[in-house]
Design a protein around this motif. Structure first.
Motif, PDB file in Angstrom:
ATOM      1  N   GLU A   1      -5.636 -16.571 -10.443  1.00  0.00           N
ATOM      2  CA  GLU A   1      -6.837 -16.014  -9.850  1.00  0.00           C
ATOM      3  C   GLU A   1      -7.060 -14.591 -10.340  1.00  0.00           C
ATOM      4  N   PRO A   2      -8.332 -14.164 -10.515  1.00  0.00           N
ATOM      5  CA  PRO A   2      -8.602 -12.768 -10.902  1.00  0.00           C
ATOM      6  C   PRO A   2      -8.081 -11.804  -9.846  1.00  0.00           C
ATOM      7  N   LEU A   3      -7.360 -10.801 -10.288  1.00  0.00           N
ATOM      8  CA  LEU A   3      -6.755  -9.823  -9.378  1.00  0.00           C
ATOM      9  C   LEU A   3      -7.264  -8.415  -9.625  1.00  0.00           C
ATOM     10  N   SER A   4      -8.210  -8.241 -10.551  1.00  0.00           N
ATOM     11  CA  SER A   4      -8.663  -6.893 -10.878  1.00  0.00           C
ATOM     12  C   SER A   4     -10.096  -6.909 -11.375  1.00  0.00           C
ATOM     13  N   THR A   5     -10.738  -5.755 -11.249  1.00  0.00           N
ATOM     14  CA  THR A   5     -12.022  -5.485 -11.869  1.00  0.00           C
ATOM     15  C   THR A   5     -11.830  -4.254 -12.752  1.00  0.00           C
ATOM     16  N   ARG A   6     -12.899  -3.621 -13.142  1.00  0.00           N
ATOM     17  CA  ARG A   6     -12.764  -2.418 -13.979  1.00  0.00           C
ATOM     18  C   ARG A   6     -12.126  -1.268 -13.225  1.00  0.00           C
ATOM     19  N   ARG A   7     -12.325  -1.241 -11.878  1.00  0.00           N
ATOM     20  CA  ARG A   7     -11.881  -0.086 -11.108  1.00  0.00           C
ATOM     21  C   ARG A   7     -11.037  -0.450  -9.888  1.00  0.00           C
ATOM     22  N   CYS A   8     -10.725  -1.711  -9.724  1.00  0.00           N
ATOM     23  CA  CYS A   8     -10.013  -2.144  -8.515  1.00  0.00           C
ATOM     24  C   CYS A   8      -8.881  -3.097  -8.874  1.00  0.00           C
ATOM     25  N   LEU A   9      -7.770  -2.978  -8.148  1.00  0.00           N
ATOM     26  CA  LEU A   9      -6.612  -3.845  -8.319  1.00  0.00           C
ATOM     27  C   LEU A   9      -6.170  -4.364  -6.958  1.00  0.00           C
ATOM     28  N   LEU A  10      -5.714  -5.608  -6.909  1.00  0.00           N
ATOM     29  CA  LEU A  10      -5.136  -6.165  -5.692  1.00  0.00           C
ATOM     30  C   LEU A  10      -3.622  -6.219  -5.829  1.00  0.00           C
ATOM     31  N   VAL A  11      -2.907  -5.939  -4.732  1.00  0.00           N
ATOM     32  CA  VAL A  11      -1.448  -6.009  -4.738  1.00  0.00           C
ATOM     33  C   VAL A  11      -0.975  -6.784  -3.513  1.00  0.00           C
ATOM     34  N   GLY A  12       0.264  -7.265  -3.571  1.00  0.00           N
ATOM     35  CA  GLY A  12       0.903  -7.886  -2.419  1.00  0.00           C
ATOM     36  C   GLY A  12       0.153  -9.077  -1.872  1.00  0.00           C
ATOM     37  N   ASP A  13       0.062  -9.165  -0.540  1.00  0.00           N
ATOM     38  CA  ASP A  13      -0.608 -10.296   0.100  1.00  0.00           C
ATOM     39  C   ASP A  13      -2.067 -10.387  -0.302  1.00  0.00           C
ATOM     40  N   ALA A  14      -2.732  -9.261  -0.526  1.00  0.00           N
ATOM     41  CA  ALA A  14      -4.134  -9.280  -0.949  1.00  0.00           C
ATOM     42  C   ALA A  14      -4.285 -10.015  -2.272  1.00  0.00           C
TER      43      ALA A  14
ATOM     44  N   ALA B   1       5.129  -7.472  -3.204  1.00  0.00           N
ATOM     45  CA  ALA B   1       4.197  -6.393  -2.885  1.00  0.00           C
ATOM     46  C   ALA B   1       4.613  -5.105  -3.585  1.00  0.00           C
ATOM     47  N   ILE B   2       5.910  -4.814  -3.569  1.00  0.00           N
ATOM     48  CA  ILE B   2       6.397  -3.569  -4.172  1.00  0.00           C
ATOM     49  C   ILE B   2       6.351  -3.639  -5.695  1.00  0.00           C
ATOM     50  N   ILE B   3       6.705  -4.786  -6.268  1.00  0.00           N
ATOM     51  CA  ILE B   3       6.631  -4.911  -7.729  1.00  0.00           C
ATOM     52  C   ILE B   3       5.190  -4.784  -8.195  1.00  0.00           C
ATOM     53  N   SER B   4       4.260  -5.464  -7.512  1.00  0.00           N
ATOM     54  CA  SER B   4       2.859  -5.384  -7.916  1.00  0.00           C
ATOM     55  C   SER B   4       2.300  -3.984  -7.710  1.00  0.00           C
ATOM     56  N   ALA B   5       2.774  -3.271  -6.686  1.00  0.00           N
ATOM     57  CA  ALA B   5       2.342  -1.894  -6.482  1.00  0.00           C
ATOM     58  C   ALA B   5       2.757  -1.010  -7.660  1.00  0.00           C
ATOM     59  N   ARG B   6       3.964  -1.218  -8.154  1.00  0.00           N
ATOM     60  CA  ARG B   6       4.414  -0.441  -9.319  1.00  0.00           C
ATOM     61  C   ARG B   6       3.569  -0.762 -10.546  1.00  0.00           C
ATOM     62  N   LEU B   7       3.286  -2.044 -10.769  1.00  0.00           N
ATOM     63  CA  LEU B   7       2.475  -2.439 -11.922  1.00  0.00           C
ATOM     64  C   LEU B   7       1.048  -1.905 -11.793  1.00  0.00           C
ATOM     65  N   ALA B   8       0.509  -1.904 -10.580  1.00  0.00           N
ATOM     66  CA  ALA B   8      -0.830  -1.354 -10.361  1.00  0.00           C
ATOM     67  C   ALA B   8      -0.859   0.136 -10.653  1.00  0.00           C
ATOM     68  N   ALA B   9       0.163   0.847 -10.195  1.00  0.00           N
ATOM     69  CA  ALA B   9       0.228   2.288 -10.449  1.00  0.00           C
ATOM     70  C   ALA B   9       0.321   2.574 -11.939  1.00  0.00           C
ATOM     71  N   GLU B  10       1.101   1.790 -12.657  1.00  0.00           N
ATOM     72  CA  GLU B  10       1.227   1.994 -14.103  1.00  0.00           C
ATOM     73  C   GLU B  10      -0.109   1.778 -14.805  1.00  0.00           C
ATOM     74  N   ALA B  11      -0.870   0.769 -14.361  1.00  0.00           N
ATOM     75  CA  ALA B  11      -2.172   0.517 -14.971  1.00  0.00           C
ATOM     76  C   ALA B  11      -3.143   1.667 -14.700  1.00  0.00           C
ATOM     77  N   ILE B  12      -3.125   2.172 -13.469  1.00  0.00           N
ATOM     78  CA  ILE B  12      -4.023   3.269 -13.113  1.00  0.00           C
ATOM     79  C   ILE B  12      -3.652   4.545 -13.860  1.00  0.00           C
ATOM     80  N   VAL B  13      -2.379   4.839 -13.937  1.00  0.00           N
ATOM     81  CA  VAL B  13      -1.934   6.045 -14.641  1.00  0.00           C
ATOM     82  C   VAL B  13      -2.324   5.976 -16.116  1.00  0.00           C
TER      83      VAL B  13
ATOM     84  N   GLY C   1       0.807  -1.214   0.000  1.00  0.00           N
ATOM     85  CA  GLY C   1       0.000   0.000   0.000  1.00  0.00           C
ATOM     86  C   GLY C   1       0.838   1.261   0.000  1.00  0.00           C
ATOM     87  N   ALA C   2       1.890   1.276   0.833  1.00  0.00           N
ATOM     88  CA  ALA C   2       2.765   2.446   0.885  1.00  0.00           C
ATOM     89  C   ALA C   2       3.495   2.647  -0.428  1.00  0.00           C
ATOM     90  N   ALA C   3       3.952   1.548  -1.041  1.00  0.00           N
ATOM     91  CA  ALA C   3       4.639   1.652  -2.332  1.00  0.00           C
ATOM     92  C   ALA C   3       3.683   2.134  -3.416  1.00  0.00           C
TER      93      ALA C   3
END
Length: 398
Positions: free
Chosen positions: A271-284, A299-311, A17-19
């Motif tokens: 497993e599905p990790l995303s919806t149209r507006r939500c992404l899961l990272v790390g342990d989640a 957790a940190i790698i997935s946080a970066r990938l999540a941020a790239e998708a959102i941006v 989350g912090a990343a």
């Protein structure tokens, strides 16, 4: 349409989350992090982070690094211990309360701590969450709220998830004779101390983080196993507080090498990790190494990938990016784990006590390699062991 309260709401202020907050605020987005605990909070965790993971950020973590082990020891009941020297301090040890708070503070995101998200939903325009007595809206939601993620439940993600379990404690060095000399600069992995898991001892400055973890569900007396193993290592736990937490068990496909598309986005078998507006990272998202239990790096790698998708304002490629960057390797690690934990003694002899295999695992730890392709190395190691036996040398450098 009313403007949402934030561009992104991040549920959870752990490493993921912090990343995520840091990567998102660097892109100029308005970010709110909601954490159920009061910060900083103690987080049960071994706290081992590969140096390359920290180097993903343009600032130093010196103030929160407890130690950098110069050696690692592997043990197995009835077998000779294996001592390996680590070059160039490839792994850093941290306390998670300090590390998570430091990274979150650097992000500059808005923070609500001591507040629990109780509901989350989405529509075509964004997401809505109830945090304490407030209703908040955002364009996107990042679920970084741990192995039992409420965000995942609300969004219908990871319905088949499973958990392992772990216990962890902090043992002061000053009051324990001989412990600093034995463990002050050496990380210990005590394999075979429990089925489908292991115990560890990690040096952290003035204390040791010790624990035991099991990467499979089932009724096991972790407390008894932890006390027994620490007594064997000469680390008594009397008077030490022991903390428990869940471990997310990555759901390993039977065919980790096969990239199977389910629809036009090229989603692969996980497993599905995303919806149209939500992404899961790390342990989640269940992104924990099923062999070693490592999770902070992912957790940190997935946080970066999540941020790239959102941006990019497009989440459709997130699961494919996770598969290519993380899950393909973890799926292979799962197959190695299934073999190791079913035949632990033989695997210890063929794998851990073989220099080539030990070096490959070190490369995985330091991000010089992934688990993909390790099968060939293990086959070569097995043949070598059968032909020439155990040849690992004391103090082998990797």
């Amino acid at each position: 349409m009313n403007r949402p309260d934030f561009d992104v709401i991040v549920a959870g202020a752990g490493a993921g989350g912090a990343a995520a907050a840091w990567f998102l605020t660097q892109a100029g987005l308005r970010v709110l992090v909601v954490e159920k605990a009061r910060l900083p909070r103690y987080k049960p965790c071994g706290g081992a982070i590969p140096r390359p993971t920290l180097e993903r950020f343009p600032f130093a973590f010196d103030n929160v690094i407890q130690s950098a082990p110069t050696a690692v020891r592997f043990t197995f009941p009835g077998q000779r211990a294996v001592d390996i020297t680590l070059r160039d301090q490839p792994v850093m040890m941290v306390m998670r309360d300090e590390f998570d708070a430091f990274l979150l503070a650097r992000s500059g995101a808005d923070v609500m701590d001591g507040v629990t998200i109780t509901t989350a939903s989405e529509d075509g325009n964004g997401v809505q969450v109830r945090a304490g007595d407030r209703r908040l809206s955002a364009r996107y939601l990042v679920g970084a709220d741990g192995a039992s993620s409420l965000v995942a439940r609300c969004m219908g993600l990871r319905r088949a998830r499973q958990w392992g379990s772990s216990l962890e404690a902090e043992v002061p060095l000053a009051a324990k004779d001989g412990l600093e000399q034995a463990f002050g600069d050496r990380a210990v992995f005590a394999l075979g101390s429990i089925s489908w898991g292991y115990s560890w001892v990690f040096p952290k400055g003035d204390h040791l983080s010790v624990g035991i973890g099991r990467v499979r569900q089932g009724r096991v007396d972790l407390h008894t196993s932890l006390h027994r193993e620490m007594n064997r290592l000469g680390i008594p736990l009397e008077g030490v507080q022991i903390h428990g937490h869940l471990l997310p068990c990555y759901q390993t496909p039977w065919w980790p090498w096969l990239r199977v598309a389910r629809h036009s986005t090229g989603t692969v078998p996980q497993e599905p990790l995303s919806t149209r507006r939500c992404l899961l990272v790390g342990d989640a998202a269940g992104l924990m190494d099923p062999l070693l239990g490592e999770g902070i790096r992912y957790a940190i790698i997935s946080a970066r990938l999540a941020a790239e998708a959102i941006v990019s304002d497009d989440l459709t490629g997130y699961e494919t990016a996770i598969w290519r960057g993380i899950s393909h390797s973890l799926a292979t690690a799962g197959m190695v784990a299934n073999t190791y934990y079913r035949l632990p003694r033989l695997s210890y002899q063929i794998g851990v006590r073989n220099p080539a295999t030990a070096r490959h695992f070190a490369d995985v730890l330091t991000e010089k390699a992934t688990y993909v392709g390790i099968g060939r190395r293990l086959l070569v190691a097995a043949i070598s062991w059968l032909l020439v036996g155990d040849r690992i040398r004391e103090g082998e450098r990797i």
